[in-house]
Design an enzyme around this catalytic site. Sequence first.
Site, short mmCIF file in Angstrom:
data_model
loop_
_atom_site.label_atom_id
_atom_site.label_comp_id
_atom_site.label_asym_id
_atom_site.label_seq_id
_atom_site.Cartn_x
_atom_site.Cartn_y
_atom_site.Cartn_z
N GLY A 133 21.34 17.88 32.37
CA GLY A 133 22.69 17.50 31.95
C GLY A 133 23.51 17.03 33.14
N GLU A 155 17.84 20.72 20.46
CA GLU A 155 17.21 19.49 20.00
C GLU A 155 17.28 19.40 18.48
OE1 GLU A 155 15.74 17.17 22.33
OE2 GLU A 155 17.05 18.53 23.42
N GLY A 199 24.63 19.80 25.82
CA GLY A 199 25.88 19.62 25.09
C GLY A 199 26.48 18.25 25.33
N LYS A 243 10.82 18.49 30.98
CA LYS A 243 11.72 18.29 32.13
C LYS A 243 11.01 18.64 33.43
CE LYS A 243 15.85 19.18 29.36
NZ LYS A 243 16.65 20.27 28.79
N VAL A 290 17.22 15.32 32.73
CA VAL A 290 16.97 16.68 33.23
C VAL A 290 18.28 17.28 33.73
CG1 VAL A 290 15.66 18.12 34.84
CG2 VAL A 290 14.66 15.99 34.01
N ASP A 331 10.53 21.62 25.64
CA ASP A 331 11.60 20.83 26.28
C ASP A 331 11.62 21.11 27.79
OD1 ASP A 331 14.36 19.30 25.87
OD2 ASP A 331 14.80 21.05 27.12
N1 HSE Z 1 18.10 20.91 24.02
C1 HSE Z 1 18.32 20.72 25.42
C2 HSE Z 1 18.72 22.05 26.05
C3 HSE Z 1 19.37 19.69 25.61
O1 HSE Z 1 19.06 22.98 25.31
O2 HSE Z 1 18.70 22.17 27.26
C4 HSE Z 1 19.53 19.19 27.02
O3 HSE Z 1 18.38 18.52 27.45
#
Ligand code: HSE
Length: 398
Positions: free
Chosen positions: A184, A239, A353, A254, A182, A250
Amino acid sequence: RARRYATLSWATARSVAGGAVQEKALRLAEARRLTFLVRAPGGVGGTRIGELPDRLEPSAAAVPPLRVALLGCGAVGGGVLHHLLDRRQRFTLVGVAVRDRRGAPAELPPHLAVTPEELAARPADVLVELAGGTGVEPWIAGALACGRHVVTANKALLAERGASLRNLAGERDVSLRTSAAVGGALPALEAVGRLAQGPGVRALRGVLNGTSSFVLDRLAAGDSLAAAAAEARRRGFAEADPTLDLDGSDAAQKLVLLVRAAWGSDLAAARELDWRQVPRRGIAEASVAAGPPGAVWRLVAQAAIDGGRLQVAVAPEPLPAGDFLATSAEAGNALEVVSASGEVVHLAAQGAGRWPTAEAVLADLEELWRDHAASFDAAGAAEVHDEVPLAAAGEVAS
Ligand code: HSE
């Protein structure tokens, strides 16, 4: 020949610290019986000073590197590979499972490129899983069952099977570390977990999907959805299936992990929340041309306890420019947490990223290394400090 002290009494610290720790700080700490740690910013280990024996750290040569198996070597895995090859004193890479050897990064030594089956058969202390998707569960469960620690960024799997994987890790007395799942580089799970253990959490809201922010900004600038999403993929934000980013799945996965960190120990509804039950709307439903002047569109995930009931939602919102969540730019993430006592905590960082996510994985690996090195500490216990040349004094603050 300098060696670092693992622990020191206040009195010995006064005689060996040589100004590296201020005399008045040592006096104050001793008067109040305070234990503190002296360590370089971002460093590992350090010297604990307090009501403690004078004890040396084991020499670096006495701590064997952690053996790391890496499953998945795409955008994030490639970044972790680079960091691991750069830290050979602490980590030995035993193998990297790549989907297609021809697509393996140039810096991957060919003898390390293996299949997942070969990877599972290689002796290792830690599995780092960055392949993503729920299909990798058997590899993670297998590693935990064999007594390996696991570091993973896999929010989809954790949202589905986090509880059973955590139980398995507990049974085998190994760690399951998930900082990268969660936010980055944003320590979202850590911050929410700490507040939950302290005053408690009342509510949280966050921009948790970097791809959505990136695409919304591009839409506002006049790009098409398809072109913006393709660019987010090219930059390593999206993703493998970008639909999960754009439709709010997504962010919902999270959010479920944050809800469990916030309320999971007290509330069955939080423990049992299925990400598919989170009411969600994707960014296709954002009317970026509409909204108040100066508004910034973001996909906002939120959760709160209201009258004892858990409320959750993911939806695009036009945020006024002064809203903290509106400060997230590019693939940045932002999180606002309100504690039960009304304190508001703000966190922001790059949320998607290669490098931001690889940093979070590396932070988990460094924590594991710290525990691993500490388990060798006892070896230094027999050595007394006065066997060490005074040069060690400078190391107290290294
Ligand atoms: N695809 C996700 C995003 C990657 O854009 O946040 C990081 O979890």
